[in-house]
Write an enzyme that holds these catalytic residues in place. Structure first.
Site, PDB file in Angstrom:
ATOM      1  N   HIS A  61       0.834  -1.205   0.000  1.00 45.55           N
ATOM      2  CA  HIS A  61       0.000   0.000   0.000  1.00 45.55           C
ATOM      3  C   HIS A  61       0.869   1.255   0.000  1.00 45.55           C
ATOM      4  CE1 HIS A  61      -2.806   2.915   2.220  1.00 45.55           C
ATOM      5  NE2 HIS A  61      -3.144   2.912   0.951  1.00 45.55           N
ATOM      6  N   HIS A  91      -2.079   1.013   7.966  1.00 48.15           N
ATOM      7  CA  HIS A  91      -3.487   1.109   7.568  1.00 48.15           C
ATOM      8  C   HIS A  91      -4.170  -0.256   7.583  1.00 48.15           C
ATOM      9  CE1 HIS A  91      -1.081   4.236   5.371  1.00 48.15           C
ATOM     10  NE2 HIS A  91      -1.897   5.019   6.070  1.00 48.15           N
TER      11      HIS A  91
HETATM   12  S1  FES Z   1       1.122   0.979   4.340  1.00 48.02           S
HETATM   13 FE1  FES Z   1       0.314  -0.951   4.899  1.00 48.02          FE
HETATM   14  S2  FES Z   1      -1.808  -0.674   4.819  1.00 48.02           S
HETATM   15 FE2  FES Z   1      -1.010   1.252   4.280  1.00 48.02          FE
END
Ligand code: FES
Length: 134
Positions: A54, A75
């Site tokens: 992500h 997140h």
């Molecule tokens: S960096 Fe891992 S969920 Fe956003």
């Protein structure tokens, strides 16, 4: 590059290693059942980048009960290590890069990565960087 010893692996006990460069963290797990890309006598040893797809946060929590890496501390994305590192829940939209493994005697060897690691614009093959820059 040797990343683990076959004889020392225990089901569900993760091994963390950097590959191909220091700071590029990965997780290796003996899953206890045959899995996609699994190596070893039981085809159950897999490794994945633990840099979240992500936004690049490192993920350290492994839940063997669910055979899942995560949740990511940033997140909360969680990845399914039985199914090629696919996103099980959360914000990420891409699978974790899987480390290409091979067995050489008692050594578990890493020989490349499938897919790009977050933040890097090249892939590697045979442990060597191929094209692009870091
Ligand atoms: S960096 Fe891992 S969920 Fe956003």
């Amino acid at each position: 590059m040797k990343v683990a010893s076959l004889s020392e692996l225990q089901e569900g006990v993760p091994v963390f290693f950097d590959y191909p460069q220091v700071g590029q963290g990965n997780i290796l797990v003996k899953m206890g059942e045959p899995v996609i890309g699994g190596v070893g006598p039981d085809e159950d040893i897999v490794a994945f980048s633990r840099i979240c797809t992500h936004m690049g946060c490192p993920i350290s929590e492994y839940q063997h009960e669910y055979k899942a890496l995560g949740p990511c501390v940033c997140h909360f994305t969680t990845f399914d290590l039985i199914h090629g590192g696919m996103v099980a829940m959360g914000q990420a939209t891409q699978n974790l890069p899987q480390v290409i493994l091979d067995i050489d005697g008692d050594a578990v060897m890493a020989g490349g990565l499938l897919r790009l690691v977050y933040g890097y614009d090249n892939a590697i093959e045979g442990g060597e960087l191929v094209g692009g820059t870091l």
